[in-house]
Scaffold this motif. Sequence first.
Motif, PDB file in Angstrom:
ATOM      1  N   PRO A 155       0.826  -1.225   0.000  1.00 36.60           N
ATOM      2  CA  PRO A 155       0.000   0.000   0.000  1.00 36.60           C
ATOM      3  C   PRO A 155       0.853   1.265   0.000  1.00 36.60           C
ATOM      4  O   PRO A 155       1.998   1.248   0.471  1.00 36.60           O
ATOM      5  N   PRO A 156       0.321   2.373  -0.504  1.00 39.85           N
ATOM      6  CA  PRO A 156       1.051   3.653  -0.485  1.00 39.85           C
ATOM      7  C   PRO A 156       1.430   4.047   0.945  1.00 39.85           C
ATOM      8  O   PRO A 156       0.664   3.836   1.886  1.00 39.85           O
ATOM      9  N   GLY A 157       2.621   4.585   1.092  1.00 42.70           N
ATOM     10  CA  GLY A 157       3.109   4.988   2.398  1.00 42.70           C
ATOM     11  C   GLY A 157       3.653   3.852   3.246  1.00 42.70           C
ATOM     12  O   GLY A 157       4.042   4.048   4.399  1.00 42.70           O
ATOM     13  N   LYS A 158       3.672   2.651   2.653  1.00 41.94           N
ATOM     14  CA  LYS A 158       4.151   1.478   3.375  1.00 41.94           C
ATOM     15  C   LYS A 158       5.370   0.886   2.691  1.00 41.94           C
ATOM     16  O   LYS A 158       5.697   1.222   1.552  1.00 41.94           O
ATOM     17  N   LYS A 159       6.041  -0.031   3.381  1.00 39.13           N
ATOM     18  CA  LYS A 159       7.149  -0.792   2.817  1.00 39.13           C
ATOM     19  C   LYS A 159       7.097  -2.207   3.378  1.00 39.13           C
ATOM     20  O   LYS A 159       6.526  -2.451   4.448  1.00 39.13           O
ATOM     21  N   GLY A 160       7.665  -3.125   2.637  1.00 39.91           N
ATOM     22  CA  GLY A 160       7.751  -4.500   3.100  1.00 39.91           C
ATOM     23  C   GLY A 160       9.156  -4.804   3.584  1.00 39.91           C
ATOM     24  O   GLY A 160      10.135  -4.368   2.975  1.00 39.91           O
ATOM     25  N   LEU A 161       9.258  -5.518   4.689  1.00 39.76           N
ATOM     26  CA  LEU A 161      10.551  -5.914   5.235  1.00 39.76           C
ATOM     27  C   LEU A 161      10.519  -7.394   5.595  1.00 39.76           C
ATOM     28  O   LEU A 161       9.487  -7.912   6.033  1.00 39.76           O
ATOM     29  N   THR A 162      11.647  -8.050   5.387  1.00 41.88           N
ATOM     30  CA  THR A 162      11.792  -9.434   5.820  1.00 41.88           C
ATOM     31  C   THR A 162      12.984  -9.526   6.763  1.00 41.88           C
ATOM     32  O   THR A 162      14.062  -9.013   6.470  1.00 41.88           O
ATOM     33  N   PHE A 163      12.762 -10.178   7.898  1.00 43.03           N
ATOM     34  CA  PHE A 163      13.808 -10.362   8.905  1.00 43.03           C
ATOM     35  C   PHE A 163      14.158 -11.841   9.005  1.00 43.03           C
ATOM     36  O   PHE A 163      13.271 -12.699   8.957  1.00 43.03           O
ATOM     37  N   SER A 164      15.432 -12.124   9.165  1.00 45.23           N
ATOM     38  CA  SER A 164      15.895 -13.484   9.403  1.00 45.23           C
ATOM     39  C   SER A 164      16.349 -13.590  10.854  1.00 45.23           C
ATOM     40  O   SER A 164      17.184 -12.801  11.308  1.00 45.23           O
TER      41      SER A 164
END
Length: 199
Positions: A155-164
């Motif tokens: 979505p606008p204004g968001k970001k995706g992150l992946t953590f290990s």
Amino acid sequence: ETLELCVIMSGEDATLFDIKGIAENLFERLGISGCEFIALSDAGIFYQGRSAKIILKSAAEIGVIGEIRSEVLNNFDIKKAVFLMELKFEELLKFVSVEKKFSAPPKFLPAKRDISLVIGKEVYAKDLIETIRSEGGDILKSAEVTDEYFGKQIPPGKKGLTFSLEYLSTIAQLTENQIEEAHGRIKNTLVTKFGASIR
């Protein structure tokens, strides 16, 4: 004249975390500990929120890292993303340690888990990592960001992150229940504290 060590990465698969990983690996091989990445208040040629100053021993600023803004790249007719790390070479040498430290291999098997989430662009990965480590407790051996993504699915204004994340005990083999309890606690806190959506 100041000597600087520069690393540049570009390409469709390159990310900020790739060049951050190069920095961390370099420091580890040089025997340098106590490295922090702190968001730049004035990003300059970099994107705000996708750049950081590199601090050693909570005091010495030895360089910067970040993704160069498209406005800058357009001046050179560069279309792909470019990531840059600049280090003050002579300052870096002051922290180099040639002393080798050895530790015994772990007696018990580690367990790896990932967390993928969607969160506001204004939230710093550093703050998320601190919360993950706090909630993970003694059995959380390491936590790092492995991916950051944007696009139509975000979505606008968001970001995706992946953590290990890696879980490990030095006194006994962890059970699945112990791991899932800690992992669930971390995810719940990320949702309640930062408004994250777990993917």
